[in-house]
Design a protein around this motif. Structure first.
Motif, short mmCIF file in Angstrom:
data_model
loop_
_atom_site.label_atom_id
_atom_site.label_comp_id
_atom_site.label_asym_id
_atom_site.label_seq_id
_atom_site.Cartn_x
_atom_site.Cartn_y
_atom_site.Cartn_z
N PRO A 179 10.26 0.90 -2.54
CA PRO A 179 10.36 1.70 -1.32
C PRO A 179 10.20 3.19 -1.63
CG PRO A 179 12.16 0.12 -1.45
CD PRO A 179 11.48 0.11 -2.78
N ARG A 180 9.44 3.87 -0.80
CA ARG A 180 9.17 5.29 -1.07
C ARG A 180 10.41 6.16 -0.89
NH1 ARG A 180 4.12 6.82 2.35
NH2 ARG A 180 4.91 8.90 1.84
N ASP A 181 11.41 5.65 -0.17
CA ASP A 181 12.64 6.44 0.00
C ASP A 181 13.74 6.04 -0.98
OD1 ASP A 181 13.16 3.97 1.08
OD2 ASP A 181 14.06 4.72 2.93
N SER A 182 13.39 5.22 -1.99
CA SER A 182 14.38 4.82 -3.00
C SER A 182 14.61 5.96 -3.98
CB SER A 182 13.89 3.57 -3.76
OG SER A 182 12.66 3.83 -4.41
N LEU A 183 15.71 5.87 -4.74
CA LEU A 183 16.08 6.91 -5.69
C LEU A 183 15.01 7.13 -6.74
CD1 LEU A 183 18.38 8.88 -6.41
CD2 LEU A 183 19.35 7.08 -7.87
N ILE A 184 14.41 6.04 -7.22
CA ILE A 184 13.42 6.14 -8.29
C ILE A 184 12.17 6.89 -7.86
CG2 ILE A 184 12.11 4.00 -7.87
CD1 ILE A 184 12.24 3.49 -10.90
N MET A 185 11.92 6.91 -6.53
CA MET A 185 10.75 7.62 -6.02
C MET A 185 11.09 9.03 -5.55
SD MET A 185 8.08 5.93 -6.54
CE MET A 185 7.01 7.06 -5.64
N ASN A 186 12.34 9.44 -5.72
CA ASN A 186 12.74 10.76 -5.22
C ASN A 186 13.37 11.66 -6.27
OD1 ASN A 186 12.34 11.05 -2.09
ND2 ASN A 186 12.86 8.91 -2.48
N GLU A 187 13.36 11.21 -7.52
CA GLU A 187 13.75 12.11 -8.61
C GLU A 187 12.85 11.84 -9.79
OE1 GLU A 187 17.24 10.26 -11.30
OE2 GLU A 187 17.94 10.97 -9.35
N GLU A 188 12.66 12.87 -10.63
CA GLU A 188 11.80 12.70 -11.80
C GLU A 188 12.40 11.63 -12.71
OE1 GLU A 188 9.65 15.41 -15.28
OE2 GLU A 188 11.29 16.25 -14.09
N ILE A 189 11.60 10.64 -13.09
CA ILE A 189 12.10 9.49 -13.86
C ILE A 189 12.41 9.88 -15.30
CG2 ILE A 189 11.53 7.19 -14.75
CD1 ILE A 189 9.85 6.84 -12.14
N PHE A 190 11.48 10.53 -15.98
CA PHE A 190 11.66 10.99 -17.35
C PHE A 190 12.14 9.86 -18.26
CE2 PHE A 190 12.46 14.46 -20.42
CZ PHE A 190 11.39 15.27 -20.09
N GLY A 191 11.41 8.78 -18.25
CA GLY A 191 11.75 7.62 -19.05
C GLY A 191 10.69 6.54 -18.90
N PRO A 192 10.95 5.34 -19.45
CA PRO A 192 9.91 4.30 -19.56
C PRO A 192 9.68 3.44 -18.32
CG PRO A 192 11.89 3.59 -20.69
CD PRO A 192 12.17 4.97 -20.19
N LEU A 193 10.16 3.88 -17.15
CA LEU A 193 10.00 3.12 -15.91
C LEU A 193 8.78 3.64 -15.15
CD1 LEU A 193 13.74 3.30 -14.76
CD2 LEU A 193 12.71 1.83 -16.53
N LEU A 194 7.92 2.72 -14.71
CA LEU A 194 6.70 3.13 -14.00
C LEU A 194 6.55 2.36 -12.68
CD1 LEU A 194 4.16 4.88 -14.05
CD2 LEU A 194 2.98 3.01 -15.24
N PRO A 195 6.92 2.97 -11.56
CA PRO A 195 6.73 2.33 -10.25
C PRO A 195 5.27 2.41 -9.79
CG PRO A 195 8.35 4.14 -10.17
CD PRO A 195 7.59 4.26 -11.44
N ILE A 196 4.85 1.39 -9.07
CA ILE A 196 3.53 1.38 -8.44
C ILE A 196 3.73 1.24 -6.94
CG2 ILE A 196 1.32 0.16 -8.21
CD1 ILE A 196 1.71 -0.86 -11.08
N ILE A 197 3.14 2.15 -6.17
CA ILE A 197 3.16 1.99 -4.72
C ILE A 197 1.74 1.75 -4.24
CG2 ILE A 197 5.26 3.33 -4.38
CD1 ILE A 197 3.66 5.71 -3.63
N THR A 198 1.60 0.96 -3.20
CA THR A 198 0.27 0.55 -2.75
C THR A 198 -0.05 1.11 -1.38
OG1 THR A 198 1.14 -1.52 -1.84
CG2 THR A 198 0.36 -1.57 -4.10
N VAL A 199 -1.35 1.34 -1.17
CA VAL A 199 -1.86 1.87 0.09
C VAL A 199 -3.09 1.06 0.50
CG1 VAL A 199 -1.01 4.23 -0.26
CG2 VAL A 199 -3.25 3.58 -1.19
N GLU A 200 -3.50 1.20 1.75
CA GLU A 200 -4.71 0.52 2.22
C GLU A 200 -5.95 1.25 1.72
OE1 GLU A 200 -4.89 -2.32 3.70
OE2 GLU A 200 -2.73 -2.59 4.06
#
Length: 489
Positions: free
Chosen positions: A342-363
């Motif tokens: 979700p784009r409003d989740s914590l992981i998408m709203n602060e700099e990750i600075f670590g080995p986690l890589l989220p993918i968000i999709t668009v049309e």
């Protein structure tokens, strides 16, 4: 360096003030301004990198379990290159820059003189503790300044080694290292500096800027942010994937200010991208990445817990499509891919600075620009595509400190480009000649002789003088002739 009270060494405002005073005296005496001093100190810094390579590698391993390959390529080699470039170009950089003058000041000549600022403070970061400490110092020395370096206490082995080596190799009447944590940094920030360079996060960046504002001290802030990667279909998928991996996990296991923070791709292409990432990650780090010697660990328990909290978010935990393994005792987190977070989740709203890589999709990929621009401006942004129009739209529409098309992070190594942020990702830029400029004042100088003195500029003012001045300042030769002879239109 501090005073001792009850067996405890204290470094406070008194000690910080004394250092600034001593370095200020050295600068005022003109010691740091000479070409010979600057060159000698740059050569000494190059010696540090050449003669103590293994000690530097060992310190980086102790602080971050940083692989030797990354320690050499991303810190030692880059520092050597910075020193060599400065040594090669120093005379050219120091030379006054001739500029044109206008008809209004004729006859005259003018130049820009590069003048050192004075005594500068460099506050460094823990993730690249040698490069991010010494690269700004290269620029400060080349520009002729006295320097105080404050390394990060979060990388203690590197901080201790920096203090030891610079104490042995550098001119300590003009270059000092102050170790310590919040108290020492606060004491330094209370002082009046001629410039402050800070590398780190935006929260501390605001503290640095507020302290600098009390003395109207200029700042260079290299901060960071959420650096996005847009991935188009129809690209070379293997090369794209490998370059994303190199920029994300091959840079301190994601603990880098310009590491890819998240990916944007189309819904249709996302499954292919995820499969390719899984395949290439296994090639790089094996089936048990927590045991890989080619991945740095998380720097400390605070950062490990912060990252674990991002993973444990109930809105995110079910989105893991690869990785997710953790080992608290060794401060390890495996390369982890998350899909459709979700784009409003914590992981998408602060700099990750670590080995986690989220993918968000668009049309459609064009939607990516609005997503990126809806947040704060990142330090870097990346695009993978063969579509010429999409490249043009990306450069035109995305505001970031730097852009790279069809790779990640490599702009850091291009010394002819400025490296820095925009908005919340930073203020100012450095690297190469831009480092010299960052620690210099461009002083404007105009030269005139006593010849060519015209009464037109002096009172009493007449309509004829005003007509001639209008013509002169308008740059019209015909207008000047008419004004001289008093001709009307």
């Amino acid at each position: 360096m501090g005073r001792e009270e009850g067996g405890v060494v204290i470094f406070g405002a008194k000690e910080a003030s004394k250092i600034v005073e001593e370095l200020g005296a050295s600068f005022s005496a003109g010691k740091t301004r000479t070409y010979e001093w600057r060159r000698s100190q740059l050569k000494s810094l190059l010696k540090v990198a050449k003669e103590h390579e293994q000690e530097i590698i060992d310190a980086l391993s102790g602080d971050l379990s940083k692989p030797e390959f990354e320690a050499y390529v991303q810190e030692i080699a880059m520092l050597k290159n910075s020193c060599k470039l400065a040594l090669k170009e120093l005379k050219h950089w120091m030379a006054p820059e001739k500029v044109k003058t206008s008809l209004t000041t004729f006859p005259s000549s003018a130049e820009i003189v590069y003048e050192p600022l004075g005594v500068v403070l460099v506050i460094s970061a823990w993730n690249y503790p040698f490069l991010l400490s010494l690269d700004p110092v290269v620029g400060a020395i080349a520009a002729g300044n006295a320097v105080v370096l404050k390394p990060s206490e979060i990388a203690p082995a590197s901080s201790k080694l920096l203090a030891k080596l610079l104490g042995e190799y550098m001119d300590t009447s003009s270059i000092r290292v102050v170790e310590g944590a919040v108290e020492e940094t606060s004491a330094l920030l209370e002082q009046k500096w001629d410039k402050i360079c800070y590398t780190g996060n935006a929260r501390v960046g605001r503290i640095v800027m507020a302290a600098a504002a009390k003395h109207l001290t200029p700042v260079l802030l290299e901060l960071g942010g959420k650096s996005p990667v847009i991935v188009d279909s129809g690209i070379n998928l293997q090369v794209t994937t490998r370059r994303i991996i190199a920029g994300k996990w091959g840079c301190n296991n994601g603990q880098a200010c310009i590491s890819p923070d998240y990916i944007i791709t189309t819904k249709d292409f996302a499954p292919k991208l995820v499969d390719s990432l899984k395949l290439e990650l296994e090639k790089c780090y094996g089936k048990s990445p927590l045991e890989s010697k080619d991945l740095s660990r998380i720097v400390n328990s605070n950062h490990w817990n912060r990252l674990k909290k991002l993973l444990d978010d109930e809105r995110v935990s079910g989105k893991i499509v690869h990785g997710g393994e953790v080992e608290e005792t060794k401060l390890r987190i495996a390369p982890t891919i998350l899909l459709d977070v979700p784009r409003d989740s914590l992981i998408m709203n602060e700099e990750i600075f670590g080995p986690l890589l989220p993918i968000i999709t668009v049309e459609k990929l064009e939607e990516s620009f609005d997503i990126i621009n809806s947040g704060t401006k990142p330090l870097a942004a990346y695009l993978f595509t063969d579509d010429k129009k999409l490249k043009q739209l990306f450069v035109k529409n995305v505001s970031a400190g730097g852009l790279v098309i069809n790779d990640t992070t490599i702009h850091l190594a291009v010394h002819t480009l400025p490296f820095g942020g925009v908005g919340e990702s930073g203020i100012g830029a450095y690297h190469g000649k831009f480092s010299f400029d960052a620690f210099s004042h461009k002083k404007a100088v105009v030269y005139r002789s006593f010849a060519g003195d015209a009464s037109i500029r002096y009172a009493p003012y007449t309509k004829g003088k005003l007509r001639l001045l209008r013509a002169l300042m308008g740059g019209s030769i015909w207008g000047i002739i008419k004004a001289i002879f008093g001709w009307s239109n």
